[in-house]
Structure formats: structure tokens, C-alpha cells
Design an enzyme around this catalytic site. Sequence first.
Site, PDB file in Angstrom:
ATOM      1  CD  GLU A 199      -2.971   1.063   2.275  1.00 45.35           C
ATOM      2  OE1 GLU A 199      -3.490   2.107   2.690  1.00 45.35           O
ATOM      3  OE2 GLU A 199      -3.284  -0.066   2.685  1.00 45.35           O
ATOM      4  CE  LYS A 230      -6.369  -0.849   5.192  1.00 45.39           C
ATOM      5  NZ  LYS A 230      -5.468   0.020   4.401  1.00 45.39           N
ATOM      6  CG  ASP A 269      -0.477 -16.453  11.560  1.00 44.71           C
ATOM      7  OD1 ASP A 269      -0.985 -15.705  10.704  1.00 44.71           O
ATOM      8  OD2 ASP A 269      -1.002 -17.512  11.933  1.00 44.71           O
ATOM      9  CG  HIS A 325      -2.962   8.106   0.891  1.00 48.18           C
ATOM     10  ND1 HIS A 325      -2.264   6.951   1.176  1.00 48.18           N
ATOM     11  CD2 HIS A 325      -3.818   8.298   1.914  1.00 48.18           C
ATOM     12  CE1 HIS A 325      -2.676   6.467   2.336  1.00 48.18           C
ATOM     13  NE2 HIS A 325      -3.623   7.262   2.808  1.00 48.18           N
TER      14      HIS A 325
END
Length: 421
Positions: free
Chosen positions: A79, A259, A275, A372
Site C-alpha cells: 500500500e 485498519k 503470522d 497519499h
Amino acid sequence: MRGFGKYYRKTWEERLAILRDTFYLDDNDIAEIEHVSGNGEIGDTMVENFITQFEIPEGLGLNYVVNGKEYLVPMVTEEPSVIAAASNGARLVKAGGGFNAEVKSRLMLGQIVIENITDVDELVRKIKADQEHLLKVANDAHPSIVRRGGGARWLRTRILANDLLSVDLAVDVQEAMGANMLNTMLEAVANEIQCTYHQDVLMSIMSNYATESLVTTKARIPVSELAKENISGEEVALKIQQASRLAQLDPYRATTNNKGIMNGVDAVTIASGNDWRAIEAGSHAYAARDGQYKGLSQWYFEDGILIGELTLPLPVGSVGGSIKIVPLVKINHKLFKAKDAKELSMIIASVGLGQNLAALYALVTDGIQRGHMRLQLKSLAVSVGAKQDEISKLVNLLEKNKKRDSASARELLEKLRREEL
């Protein structure tokens, strides 16, 4: 589908040949699969039906100071802006002295679920009376961890229904991730319960809700570091405090807030060979521990200081699993310079809080898109075929023309190339 019977027994070359013939892959497709396949032996060891490696970029998070020690932090993510944001958040925290983190305990939890119980209260009484014996059964199933200072520490019972009981076992797994170790111990205890109490065991399995492996990290940022253009540092701090409050009240906002935290946590967890799916599941369960899904972080403004705090279940290991067999993971652990799993978990939690700070700071000042956008435009440039020496030029043209779509990017790239000929 023809050709895929016992696919895992076929050689790597045979597997690719089947893909070529069945899905009409051309020479370029096969060449790309071969190019990124890396060490096929490692791939075959880790997954079944291996064909190739799937590449995700790795970069370094910078500016991380945790408990007075500065770290380079390997991060694996696809990302745009995640690593840049994490580094920027850490820069702000560094100005206030860095992160302060602690691990209160590090135990892995597993459960033995007993079903078809006729008298659940009586069974609970028996298990509690025999818990020292059951702990010994668990430790005897894996004596090597006991010799290293770990082992079963306690067990508890939880009545889930009149006919269902969970017997939870807590184990100190030392530096390992511990899943296989814990499952071995659970199965031994389950067998003892079946034989001694003549009860039906539904399942024995570790839990990824690692409430006995909590890590807390905190940050303190002077408001002078938060000022931006025409917004005072105090105003920014108050807005971040309000944004944090929003994530406690509204699960829609909490989900996106969390998130963002996991953008950083996952990236470091993947780089460390742990993991990340287990960490994700446990973290989101922890966010709903009070019956409503809430933001995992909390920020508040006090006496000229913005204070942030994040607690996560982080049962990561520093040995075992892919850590011992993937060369790049071994290199990453050298870069982390963490002496043990506890130190690694404190780094991971701090990256989560730094990532969260960067996101909230952007949201309440410039808006999230400004940070971004240039990285997204770089991805757009690559997707339309821009070469390395053309990417920056094409991004500049896209920004100048206020274009953000593929058709415009291709048109501007063609124009760029014509003018340079």
C-alpha cells in the site's frame, strides 16, 4: 480440472507445464513466474502446490525510538504511503522522547472444549481439584520447553452452555510462536480428560485471542511539534483527541481507525516472519472486548502534551516457523536488533501507534488524500508502462494537469516520449 490430480507430487517444471497448457499462458507469463520463483525448495517446504513467490515491496520505517533505543524497522506492504506515514508519525513521537512500551505477560492460550456434559458444575469442580495434575500432563507432553524455562502456567474453566465447557490452558512458550507446541500440550490434556472423566472432547486448539500477551505502548508529543501552516499545535491536538473519541463511539470510524493501525502492525509482522492473520484476528477481537467494536488507540490532550496509548495482543515469536527457513526474514531480524520476542512485540505495537498518529494528523489537517496522492500517481505511472527514468516526469505532468486516470496517464506518457525524441 485435468492435469491437477496429485499436483503437489509433480516437479515444479511439470506444474508450470500444466499451467501453460491448461490456461494458455504464453512465454512471457512463464518467464515472469520463473523470474520471481526464488528458491523453489523453500516454497515447496512452506506451501503445497507451490508455483512461485508473490513479491511485495519491503522498506524501512525510520525514526523509531522505543524505550530509549532507536530502531530500523523492516516493513512489508503493497500500500502506498504506509511506510512514509509510519516514519512521519515516529518522527513526531521522537521529538517527545520516543515511545514507552511494556509487556505485562507473554503466555499463549489454548482451549479444550468438552461437549455433551450432563453436570457441568460437577465437572468444573473435578477439573479445578485436579489442575496441578493436568498442568503436569501438559508439561510432560513437551519437556523441552520446560527445560528452557517455559511450560504450562495455569488453567481455567469457562462454562459456554449447559453442555459445553472450555478448559483454557496458558503456556509460556519462551521465544517461539508456539502454536505447534501448545497444540501438542492441549491434545495431551484432552486425552487425560477423556480417559479420567469419561467426557467427550469436541476439539483442542490454540486461540488467537491472546489476552495474556498484551503489549502497551505510549507516546507524548509537545504541541509545538504539531503546528502546521495556519493551524496551531494546540488546535491539531484537540482535533486528534476528538477524532480518537469518535473512534470510541462509532464502529464505522473505529474500523477504519484500526485498519490504519494494522497497516503498520501487519507490515512489521510480515517482515518478521510471524503470522499476521493471527495478529489481525486477535486485535479486532480485542477491539470488541467490551461488547462494542472500538478504536484500539486513544489520544488525549493534557498540559500542552498530546498523549497516545495503544494496547494490542501480540503473541509473536523470534524463533521457529518461517523465521528459521526464509533468508530475508533472517536478515530482517538482524535489522530489528531485538534481543527477544518481547522487544519485537514492543516495536510492532509502537509502529501501530505511530501509523495511527500519522493518519489522524493528516485527517485533521490536510486531509488523507494529499499525503497519499503522489505515491498513488507513481503507481499509476508504473501501471501504464513508464520506465524508471520517466516516472517522476510523468507524475509531475499528472499533477500539473490535475489528471489521475489511466487514459490521461497513457496520453501524457506518449506526449513525454514524443517530445524527448
